[in-house]
Design a protein around this motif. Structure first.
Motif, mmCIF file in Angstrom:
data_model
loop_
_atom_site.group_PDB
_atom_site.id
_atom_site.type_symbol
_atom_site.label_atom_id
_atom_site.label_comp_id
_atom_site.label_asym_id
_atom_site.label_seq_id
_atom_site.Cartn_x
_atom_site.Cartn_y
_atom_site.Cartn_z
ATOM 1 N N ARG A 67 0.836 -1.299 -0.021
ATOM 2 C CA ARG A 67 0.062 0.077 0.036
ATOM 3 C C ARG A 67 0.933 1.366 -0.086
ATOM 4 N NH1 ARG A 67 -1.153 -1.704 5.678
ATOM 5 N NH2 ARG A 67 -2.649 -3.183 4.528
ATOM 6 N N ALA A 68 0.274 2.309 -0.504
ATOM 7 C CA ALA A 68 1.095 3.633 -0.694
ATOM 8 C C ALA A 68 -0.068 4.760 -0.496
ATOM 9 C CB ALA A 68 1.757 3.703 -2.005
ATOM 10 N N ALA A 69 0.432 5.848 0.069
ATOM 11 C CA ALA A 69 -0.299 6.898 0.347
ATOM 12 C C ALA A 69 0.308 8.173 0.137
ATOM 13 C CB ALA A 69 -0.986 6.929 1.784
ATOM 14 N N TYR A 70 -0.460 9.262 -0.492
ATOM 15 C CA TYR A 70 0.164 10.601 -0.501
ATOM 16 C C TYR A 70 -0.776 11.472 0.416
ATOM 17 C CZ TYR A 70 1.309 15.016 -2.695
ATOM 18 O OH TYR A 70 1.679 16.214 -2.991
ATOM 19 N N GLN A 71 0.150 12.224 1.176
ATOM 20 C CA GLN A 71 -0.670 12.994 2.210
ATOM 21 C C GLN A 71 -0.228 14.470 2.024
ATOM 22 O OE1 GLN A 71 1.051 12.255 6.248
ATOM 23 N NE2 GLN A 71 -0.962 13.193 7.321
ATOM 24 N N LYS A 72 -1.096 15.283 1.983
ATOM 25 C CA LYS A 72 -1.036 16.594 1.817
ATOM 26 C C LYS A 72 -1.290 17.449 2.931
ATOM 27 C CE LYS A 72 -1.402 18.922 -1.942
ATOM 28 N NZ LYS A 72 -0.113 19.367 -2.190
ATOM 29 N N THR A 73 -0.379 17.894 3.930
ATOM 30 C CA THR A 73 -0.853 18.588 5.212
ATOM 31 C C THR A 73 -1.005 20.013 5.104
ATOM 32 O OG1 THR A 73 1.173 18.846 5.988
ATOM 33 C CG2 THR A 73 0.250 16.619 6.296
ATOM 34 N N TRP A 74 -1.412 20.720 6.203
ATOM 35 C CA TRP A 74 -1.651 22.162 6.156
ATOM 36 C C TRP A 74 -1.979 22.827 4.846
ATOM 37 C CZ3 TRP A 74 -2.497 24.048 10.723
ATOM 38 C CH2 TRP A 74 -1.802 23.500 11.941
ATOM 39 N N LEU A 75 -3.248 22.319 4.449
ATOM 40 C CA LEU A 75 -3.629 22.907 3.288
ATOM 41 C C LEU A 75 -4.321 24.443 3.844
ATOM 42 C CD1 LEU A 75 -5.302 19.539 1.601
ATOM 43 C CD2 LEU A 75 -3.155 20.966 0.940
ATOM 44 N N ASN A 76 -4.654 24.362 5.081
ATOM 45 C CA ASN A 76 -5.295 25.853 5.202
ATOM 46 C C ASN A 76 -4.880 25.902 6.784
ATOM 47 O OD1 ASN A 76 -7.122 24.443 7.114
ATOM 48 N ND2 ASN A 76 -8.175 23.759 5.313
ATOM 49 N N PRO A 77 -4.960 27.343 7.218
ATOM 50 C CA PRO A 77 -4.478 27.656 8.683
ATOM 51 C C PRO A 77 -5.024 26.787 9.589
ATOM 52 C CG PRO A 77 -5.170 29.437 7.447
ATOM 53 C CD PRO A 77 -5.610 28.556 6.721
ATOM 54 N N LEU A 78 -6.039 25.984 9.490
ATOM 55 C CA LEU A 78 -6.503 25.147 10.666
ATOM 56 C C LEU A 78 -5.832 23.532 10.719
ATOM 57 C CD1 LEU A 78 -10.133 26.124 11.082
ATOM 58 C CD2 LEU A 78 -8.122 27.029 12.351
ATOM 59 N N GLY A 79 -5.077 23.513 9.462
ATOM 60 C CA GLY A 79 -4.587 22.078 9.291
ATOM 61 C C GLY A 79 -5.373 20.895 8.646
ATOM 62 N N GLY A 80 -6.113 21.487 7.460
ATOM 63 C CA GLY A 80 -6.561 20.634 6.742
ATOM 64 C C GLY A 80 -5.676 19.721 6.037
ATOM 65 N N GLU A 81 -5.906 18.271 5.854
ATOM 66 C CA GLU A 81 -5.174 17.214 5.409
ATOM 67 C C GLU A 81 -5.709 16.515 4.382
ATOM 68 O OE1 GLU A 81 -3.184 14.642 7.934
ATOM 69 O OE2 GLU A 81 -2.329 16.323 9.115
ATOM 70 N N LEU A 82 -5.507 15.991 3.236
ATOM 71 C CA LEU A 82 -5.850 15.450 2.104
ATOM 72 C C LEU A 82 -4.897 14.116 2.109
ATOM 73 C CD1 LEU A 82 -7.810 14.714 -0.144
ATOM 74 C CD2 LEU A 82 -6.101 15.774 -1.566
ATOM 75 N N LEU A 83 -5.631 12.641 2.084
ATOM 76 C CA LEU A 83 -4.999 11.644 2.019
ATOM 77 C C LEU A 83 -5.454 10.880 0.951
ATOM 78 C CD1 LEU A 83 -2.682 9.881 3.734
ATOM 79 C CD2 LEU A 83 -4.621 8.458 4.641
ATOM 80 N N LEU A 84 -4.488 10.363 -0.169
ATOM 81 C CA LEU A 84 -4.715 9.666 -1.179
ATOM 82 C C LEU A 84 -4.167 8.363 -1.091
ATOM 83 C CD1 LEU A 84 -4.641 12.201 -4.022
ATOM 84 C CD2 LEU A 84 -6.690 11.482 -2.762
ATOM 85 N N ALA A 85 -4.869 7.079 -1.158
ATOM 86 C CA ALA A 85 -4.241 6.017 -0.728
ATOM 87 C C ALA A 85 -4.601 4.939 -2.000
ATOM 88 C CB ALA A 85 -4.645 5.263 0.575
ATOM 89 N N GLY A 86 -3.714 4.003 -2.121
ATOM 90 C CA GLY A 86 -4.164 2.761 -2.753
ATOM 91 C C GLY A 86 -3.404 1.630 -2.116
ATOM 92 N N GLU A 87 -4.078 0.382 -2.800
ATOM 93 C CA GLU A 87 -3.392 -0.701 -2.419
ATOM 94 C C GLU A 87 -3.384 -1.915 -3.226
ATOM 95 O OE1 GLU A 87 -3.875 -3.970 1.794
ATOM 96 O OE2 GLU A 87 -5.319 -2.160 1.448
ATOM 97 N N LEU A 88 -2.444 -2.623 -3.412
ATOM 98 C CA LEU A 88 -2.383 -3.657 -4.511
ATOM 99 C C LEU A 88 -1.951 -4.981 -3.949
ATOM 100 C CD1 LEU A 88 -2.560 -4.208 -7.453
ATOM 101 C CD2 LEU A 88 -0.073 -3.748 -7.503
#
Length: 723
Positions: free
Chosen positions: A431-452
């Protein structure tokens, strides 16, 4: 009174000057050698016993730690006690204990290997600069030299001290005769590859042993030393038979560079100088838990040259005057008049200060501050979190100094597992994931993940805190997965199904400090089940469910997979809006240490609170430490209950810089299936006994085991990776 004190100090200074005119000037050199450097404490003990005054001291790596602490006022006895009391295994673990980490990071650690973190930024992909960032080590230095009472500056110390580091960019030898004592000590101990370089005064600094491991020339220049006492505690080169892999080759290369500059330094010794090389065979640079033994060997080596040292000895009044001239005034715990955070570019300062329990207008609580800074570090946003106490206009300002990760703020994470069992066959997953942190001043996060692998899927998750302290949040999680599931009649696997699951969860929640998290939300889920091989048992029509869900998870275990102490509890509820059923899942886990043994218990329940669970989503029992005599998911029903008690013997621990241990364990298990899927499957209370070996490693949990039920069912397990 003040006048009398000044007169006394003046007389003492005059006595010291007069004494220095009558004796040769002495420079003390403390070389680098990792844990072997504790031998320097024994050297200082003998110098104190013989009343040998020193005019300046220079140190490299561990020698810099001892030299800096000595110059800051620690006598050898105190130093020996502090070194013995330090938890060196823990000190080379940057993160706080697992129970001190926030809930979200715990879940990331469960799915992805912490060591796999790779930063993604404008410069491209970047890996962390070292196995250890030195977070706990730096806080230990602060406490050791009393920097918690105010920044200790090298130039303000009564004994001239020099600390050697290496500029990793230019290869230059860097000597610190002024500036922050603790920063210079930390820089000098940055072993390349193990501990991250320290950026200080525009340089990127690593272990001074690469360029000057026994800095004899420095004391001649610093105080015009006429007699040098040089102590060499360096590690010998590895024998050819011991060089077999990348790590050993790298270690040998560093050792060769170090030995070359040591040979050059020793060539500067004169006939009147004193050379001490303690016999440290068997003690490696990583054996910090043997610091007392190393100190004893340093003492013995120094006693062997007592005749040469005797000529440097002075009488008791003269030595007392010298000691008094170097005395560091006792420091009171200062009152904190203000707290500020400096240096943050991306992270909201409130996210850090939410951990601080230090009160303004109260004395500094060093122990509490260290704990709180480690908790902040555990959020995963920083390379290090330090502090300094600054006097400003008769006020003491506690300045928190976080350094954000240079390889952030976005990351790629990896996870893998290899799972093999006697009755369930073998599975694998990457599995792998791409995590984007601190997308806004309150600390919004986006996590995109895949598993094979045996299970395949993709997922996307948006996590949005609602306040700067990140106590409240909303979250959206969507996933599409394909899972393979086996169906058993008795102990015979008769069918394999392929289950395609699409799920969307929308929830709001609250972080309950470091205890855990509570959520309330809505779930939409669709299952499409088809028979892959074997006899049709489960219904294959699509299942669509939706409804309210709620959960509370609390976790105070000290490790994720093989805890030694603590507890965890979870409760979840789902109420279907389409069908007349509800589902409740409960779990409780605990561990308690008894010497090298760990006693553990676990109990769980999963099943319908009313109505009946769909057959496509029945409750399951079976697998490792889940009624281990049966295959994973072998027992299906409307309700399952489970409990075990286990005893584990700790038989080994992970090397320095890695958390975890290896264990031998025995578990006694009991479980019950209510309304089994097939009348041919066992019902009522079942039992199982599991014998296993395993532990928590940098690759996640690793274990092998053999489980057997009194009914005759048996299973063997091998697992490596992240569940």
């Amino acid at each position: 009174m003040r006048r009398l004190t000044l007169i006394a100090l003046a007389l003492t200074a005059s006595a010291v000057v007069a004494m220095a005119d009558e004796r040769p000037r002495v420079g003390l050199v403390l070389g680098g050698g990792g844990a072997r450097g504790a031998a320097h404490i024994g050297v200082l003990e003998v110098l104190e016993q013989l009343r040998v005054p020193v005019d300046c001291v220079a140190g490299t790596s561990m020698g810099a730690l001892i030299a800096g602490a000595w110059a800051a006022g620690l006598d050898p006895a105190t130093m020996r006690r502090e070194m013995a009391g330090a938890d060196w295994k823990d000190m080379f673990q940057d993160n706080p204990a697992y129970d001190e980490v926030n809930y979200r990071n715990k879940r990331l650690t469960q799915r992805y290997l912490p060591g796999s973190e790779t930063g993604v930024n404008a410069q491209g992909a970047m890996t962390p600069p070292g196995v250890v960032s030195g977070q706990k080590i730096k806080l230990f230095f602060n406490q050791l030299v009393h920097a918690d009472a105010g920044e200790r500056l090298i130039e303000s110390l009564p004994l001239p001290v020099s600390i050697i580091a290496t500029d990793i960019a230019s290869g230059e030898r860097v000597v610190y005769r002024d500036g922050s004592l603790t920063q210079a000590m930390r820089a000098s101990m940055s072993v390349p590859g193990l501990m991250a370089p320290l950026e200080y005064r525009g340089r990127k600094l690593v272990d001074g042993g690469l360029v000057d491991n026994v800095p004899i020339r420095e004391v001649r220049e610093r105080c015009g030393a006429q007699v040098v006492i040089a102590v060499n505690v360096g590690s010998p080169l590895l024998k050819a038979s011991a060089i077999s892999g990348l790590l050993s080759v790298s270690a040998q290369m560093v050792a060769i560079l170090t030995e070359q500059n040591v040979t050059q330094s020793l060539a500067n010794l004169n006939s009147g100088d004193i050379y001490i090389k303690p016999e440290l065979e068997g003690i490696t640079a990583a054996d910090f838990d043997r610091n007392g033994e190393a100190a004893d060997r340093g003492r013995s080596a120094t006693q062997a040259v007592m005749a040469a040292l005797q000529r440097l000895s002075v009488d008791e009044p003269a030595y007392a005057a010298w000691r008094e001239s170097l005395a560091v005034p006792a420091m009171q715990r200062p009152r904190v008049d203000a707290i500020e955070v400096a240096g943050l570019q991306t992270v909201n300062p409130v996210t850090l200060t939410r951990y601080l329990q230090q009160k303004v207008d109260q004395p500094l609580d060093t122990k509490g501050l260290n704990r709180d800074l480690l908790r902040a570090y555990g959020d995963g946003y920083y390379e290090r979190v330090d502090y300094t106490l600054l006097p400003q206009h008769e006020r003491n300002v506690l300045r928190i100094l976080p350094t954000e990760k240079s390889w952030g703020p976005d990351y790629v994470r990896m996870g893998l597992n290899l799972n093999s069992s006697l009755s369930g066959g073998s599975t694998y997953s990457l599995r792998a994931a791409y995590q984007k942190t601190w997308l806004n001043p309150l600390g919004g996060e986006l996590l995109l993940a895949g598993e094979l692998g045996s299970d395949t899927g993709i997922a996307a998750e948006w996590y949005q805190p609602l306040d700067a302290a990140q106590r409240y949040f909303v979250e959206a999680h969507g996933s599409v997965r394909r899972e393979d599931a086996a169906v058993y009649i008795g102990d015979l696997r008769i069918s394999t199904y392929r289950d395609n699951v699409s799920r969307l969860d929308l929830s709001a929640g609250i972080n309950i400090g470091l205890l855990g998290q509570a959520r309330l939300g809505w779930r939409e889920e669709q299952r499409s089940v088809r028979l892959d091989t074997g006899v049709p048992i489960l219904p294959i029509e699509p299942l669509r469910t939706s409804g309210w869900l709620a959960s509370v998870e609390l976790d105070q275990l000290d490790q994720l997979y093989f805890p030694s102490r603590g507890w965890s509890a979870r409760a979840s509820w789902f109420e279907s809006s389409r069908d007349a059923y509800g589902r409740v899942a409960l779990g409780l886990n605990g561990a308690y240490p008894i010497g090298d043994w760990v006693l553990g218990v676990r109990a769980s329940y999963d099943g319908a609170s009313h109505g009946q669970l769909p057959a496509q989503d029945a409750a399951k029992l079976g697998g490792f430490l889940n009624l281990s005599g049966y295959a994973s998911g072998q027992l299906l029903g409307d309700k399952v209950s489970y409990a075990h008690v286990r005893g584990e013997r700790i038989v080994g621990r992970m090397p320095l810089g890695m958390r975890g241990d290896m264990r031998l364990g025995l578990a006694l298990e009991a479980g019950k299936v209510g309304m089994p899927l097939s009348e041919l499957n066992p019902s009522g209370w079942l039992n199982s006994t599991l014998l296993y070996a395993g532990g928590e490693t940098s690759f996640g949990p690793v274990y092998v085991g053999l489980g057997r039920s009194s009914s005759g069912s048996a299973n063997a397990y091998l697992f490596i990776g992240t569940p």
